[in-house]
Write a protein that holds these residues in place. Structure first.
Motif, PDB file in Angstrom:
ATOM      1  N   LEU A 150      10.910 -18.926  84.743  1.00  0.00           N
ATOM      2  CA  LEU A 150      10.980 -19.409  83.365  1.00  0.00           C
ATOM      3  C   LEU A 150      12.077 -18.651  82.627  1.00  0.00           C
ATOM      4  O   LEU A 150      12.106 -17.420  82.650  1.00  0.00           O
ATOM      5  N   SER A 151      12.988 -19.375  82.000  1.00  0.00           N
ATOM      6  CA  SER A 151      14.067 -18.762  81.211  1.00  0.00           C
ATOM      7  C   SER A 151      14.803 -17.700  82.025  1.00  0.00           C
ATOM      8  O   SER A 151      14.957 -16.555  81.610  1.00  0.00           O
ATOM      9  N   SER A 152      15.273 -18.099  83.198  1.00  0.00           N
ATOM     10  CA  SER A 152      15.836 -17.116  84.120  1.00  0.00           C
ATOM     11  C   SER A 152      17.143 -17.604  84.727  1.00  0.00           C
ATOM     12  O   SER A 152      17.739 -18.578  84.269  1.00  0.00           O
ATOM     13  N   ARG A 153      17.586 -16.899  85.775  1.00  0.00           N
ATOM     14  CA  ARG A 153      18.806 -17.260  86.481  1.00  0.00           C
ATOM     15  C   ARG A 153      18.758 -16.621  87.874  1.00  0.00           C
ATOM     16  O   ARG A 153      17.859 -15.829  88.169  1.00  0.00           O
ATOM     17  N   LEU A 154      19.714 -16.955  88.707  1.00  0.00           N
ATOM     18  CA  LEU A 154      19.888 -16.257  89.980  1.00  0.00           C
ATOM     19  C   LEU A 154      20.760 -15.034  89.711  1.00  0.00           C
ATOM     20  O   LEU A 154      21.913 -15.163  89.324  1.00  0.00           O
ATOM     21  N   HIS A 176      13.865 -23.846  81.110  1.00  0.00           N
ATOM     22  CA  HIS A 176      14.796 -23.103  80.260  1.00  0.00           C
ATOM     23  C   HIS A 176      14.834 -23.709  78.862  1.00  0.00           C
ATOM     24  O   HIS A 176      14.615 -24.917  78.689  1.00  0.00           O
ATOM     25  N   GLY A 177      15.124 -22.853  77.898  1.00  0.00           N
ATOM     26  CA  GLY A 177      15.308 -23.309  76.532  1.00  0.00           C
ATOM     27  C   GLY A 177      16.752 -23.731  76.302  1.00  0.00           C
ATOM     28  O   GLY A 177      17.679 -22.996  76.658  1.00  0.00           O
ATOM     29  N   ALA A 178      16.932 -24.892  75.711  1.00  0.00           N
ATOM     30  CA  ALA A 178      18.281 -25.412  75.479  1.00  0.00           C
ATOM     31  C   ALA A 178      19.079 -24.519  74.528  1.00  0.00           C
ATOM     32  O   ALA A 178      20.312 -24.505  74.569  1.00  0.00           O
ATOM     33  N   THR A 179      18.378 -23.753  73.682  1.00  0.00           N
ATOM     34  CA  THR A 179      19.064 -22.896  72.705  1.00  0.00           C
ATOM     35  C   THR A 179      18.861 -21.415  73.015  1.00  0.00           C
ATOM     36  O   THR A 179      18.944 -20.564  72.128  1.00  0.00           O
ATOM     37  N   ASP A 180      18.606 -21.094  74.288  1.00  0.00           N
ATOM     38  CA  ASP A 180      18.404 -19.707  74.707  1.00  0.00           C
ATOM     39  C   ASP A 180      19.695 -18.917  74.495  1.00  0.00           C
ATOM     40  O   ASP A 180      20.739 -19.262  75.049  1.00  0.00           O
ATOM     41  N   THR A 181      19.624 -17.839  73.706  1.00  0.00           N
ATOM     42  CA  THR A 181      20.800 -16.996  73.465  1.00  0.00           C
ATOM     43  C   THR A 181      20.773 -15.723  74.322  1.00  0.00           C
ATOM     44  O   THR A 181      21.736 -14.966  74.336  1.00  0.00           O
ATOM     45  N   ILE A 186      23.358 -22.673  80.530  1.00  0.00           N
ATOM     46  CA  ILE A 186      24.333 -22.989  81.583  1.00  0.00           C
ATOM     47  C   ILE A 186      24.051 -22.172  82.849  1.00  0.00           C
ATOM     48  O   ILE A 186      24.309 -22.634  83.964  1.00  0.00           O
ATOM     49  N   GLU A 187      23.491 -20.968  82.680  1.00  0.00           N
ATOM     50  CA  GLU A 187      23.182 -20.136  83.850  1.00  0.00           C
ATOM     51  C   GLU A 187      21.988 -20.691  84.623  1.00  0.00           C
ATOM     52  O   GLU A 187      21.936 -20.612  85.851  1.00  0.00           O
ATOM     53  N   ALA A 188      21.026 -21.256  83.916  1.00  0.00           N
ATOM     54  CA  ALA A 188      19.878 -21.883  84.583  1.00  0.00           C
ATOM     55  C   ALA A 188      20.309 -23.150  85.322  1.00  0.00           C
ATOM     56  O   ALA A 188      19.873 -23.403  86.449  1.00  0.00           O
ATOM     57  N   ARG A 189      21.180 -23.928  84.682  1.00  0.00           N
ATOM     58  CA  ARG A 189      21.673 -25.147  85.340  1.00  0.00           C
ATOM     59  C   ARG A 189      22.460 -24.794  86.604  1.00  0.00           C
ATOM     60  O   ARG A 189      22.349 -25.469  87.631  1.00  0.00           O
ATOM     61  N   ALA A 190      23.230 -23.710  86.516  1.00  0.00           N
ATOM     62  CA  ALA A 190      23.993 -23.271  87.686  1.00  0.00           C
ATOM     63  C   ALA A 190      23.048 -22.842  88.806  1.00  0.00           C
ATOM     64  O   ALA A 190      23.269 -23.166  89.981  1.00  0.00           O
ATOM     65  N   ALA A 191      21.977 -22.124  88.446  1.00  0.00           N
ATOM     66  CA  ALA A 191      21.001 -21.691  89.455  1.00  0.00           C
ATOM     67  C   ALA A 191      20.352 -22.900  90.120  1.00  0.00           C
ATOM     68  O   ALA A 191      20.158 -22.922  91.346  1.00  0.00           O
ATOM     69  N   LYS A 205      13.304 -28.234  84.237  1.00  0.00           N
ATOM     70  CA  LYS A 205      13.031 -28.830  82.931  1.00  0.00           C
ATOM     71  C   LYS A 205      13.627 -27.965  81.822  1.00  0.00           C
ATOM     72  O   LYS A 205      13.566 -26.730  81.877  1.00  0.00           O
ATOM     73  N   GLU A 206      14.183 -28.658  80.815  1.00  0.00           N
ATOM     74  CA  GLU A 206      14.685 -27.970  79.624  1.00  0.00           C
ATOM     75  C   GLU A 206      13.848 -28.366  78.411  1.00  0.00           C
ATOM     76  O   GLU A 206      13.337 -29.491  78.336  1.00  0.00           O
ATOM     77  N   TYR A 207      13.757 -27.439  77.473  1.00  0.00           N
ATOM     78  CA  TYR A 207      12.947 -27.652  76.267  1.00  0.00           C
ATOM     79  C   TYR A 207      13.745 -27.246  75.033  1.00  0.00           C
ATOM     80  O   TYR A 207      14.617 -26.371  75.124  1.00  0.00           O
ATOM     81  N   PRO A 208      13.450 -27.846  73.881  1.00  0.00           N
ATOM     82  CA  PRO A 208      14.146 -27.466  72.645  1.00  0.00           C
ATOM     83  C   PRO A 208      13.594 -26.149  72.102  1.00  0.00           C
ATOM     84  O   PRO A 208      12.811 -26.106  71.157  1.00  0.00           O
ATOM     85  N   MET A 209      13.984 -25.054  72.757  1.00  0.00           N
ATOM     86  CA  MET A 209      13.477 -23.726  72.378  1.00  0.00           C
ATOM     87  C   MET A 209      14.491 -22.674  72.779  1.00  0.00           C
ATOM     88  O   MET A 209      15.489 -22.971  73.438  1.00  0.00           O
ATOM     89  N   GLY A 210      14.219 -21.424  72.384  1.00  0.00           N
ATOM     90  CA  GLY A 210      15.072 -20.306  72.752  1.00  0.00           C
ATOM     91  C   GLY A 210      14.557 -19.626  74.010  1.00  0.00           C
ATOM     92  O   GLY A 210      14.112 -20.285  74.945  1.00  0.00           O
TER      93      GLY A 210
END
Length: 232
Positions: A150-154, A176-181, A186-191, A205-210
């Motif tokens: 959740l809200s992560s990356r490789l 992942h949250g679409a507005t994660d700062t 983009i890092e989750a999509r790459a993973a 899945k993406e959500y409208p959150m941080g």
């Protein structure tokens, strides 16, 4: 200590890590239960994701929430914990720390299996806990029934790809949250794309959150977990 109805929360001083076990409602020590391992994020602690247990399923699963080994000053006199020091550590130091964390998690699972009857194991984590989940679960796919991040990356795909188990059938859930700062989406999509290129078929899945966990995510995660583990 009880919470979330009749669920019981027990804290253990393990040989390698402290950890919390959350027992389900009406826990029966003679029954086998699926186990869900929950790995917290950077600067957090083992109690953080324990609160997810009642939302995922209060009745059918055991949960173990290990405490990461490295103490981190998170300001205002507060201490958090990390699986690898993302602030002060060099790449080499972080790699060593992550390897040590994996070894410690193996020990935690051995200890939990000694105390409880475990039917199957699913592992997941939030943020840095998700990074460790990938490193921990993908090379040991035959030991787990699923993995989620959740809200992560490789964090280190170049070394991970060399350690993957031959089977690429491990079910994976990513959110992942679409507005994660903290970790840009983009890092989750790459993973997700890297995992697909390795032969996995992750649910993404993406959500409208941080950088967070919201109710819609919990609902989707709960459904995905129940598909992997089933109810008893």
């Amino acid at each position: 200590q009880g919470f979330g109805g009749k669920m019981e929360l027990k804290q253990y001083e393990g040989a390698s890590l402290k950890y919390i076990v959350v027992e389900p409602d009406n826990y029966d020590s003679n029954r086998e239960y699926p186990l869900i391992v929950l790995l917290h994020g950077f600067g957090s602690h083992m109690g953080d994701l324990a609160g997810l247990a009642p939302s995922i399923d209060p009745s059918h699963y055991l949960y173990v929430c290990p405490n990461a080994p490295i103490s981190i000053d998170i300001g205002l006199g507060q201490v958090g914990y990390a699986w690898a020091d993302l602030i002060r550590g060099t790449v080499e130091e972080r790699n060593i720390q992550t390897d040590e964390a994996e070894t410690s998690l193996v020990t935690v699972l051995e200890e939990v299996r000694a105390d409880y009857r475990i039917a199957s194991v699913l592992v997941g984590g939030f943020s840095q806990g998700g990074m460790v989940t990938f490193d921990f679960a993908l090379p040991r796919a035959n030991e787990f029934i699923g993995a989620f991040a959740l809200s992560s990356r490789l964090e280190r795909p170049d070394s991970l790809v060399q350690r993957l188990s031959e089977s690429r059938e491990l079910p994976i859930f990513m959110s992942h949250g679409a507005t994660d700062t903290v970790i840009p989406v983009i890092e989750a999509r790459a993973a997700y794309q890297i995992l697909e290129s390795w032969g996995y078929a992750p649910v993404y899945k993406e959500y409208p959150m941080g950088h967070e966990i919201n109710a819609d995510l919990i609902e989707d995660l709960q459904l995905w977990i129940s598909e992997q583990l089933g109810s008893m």
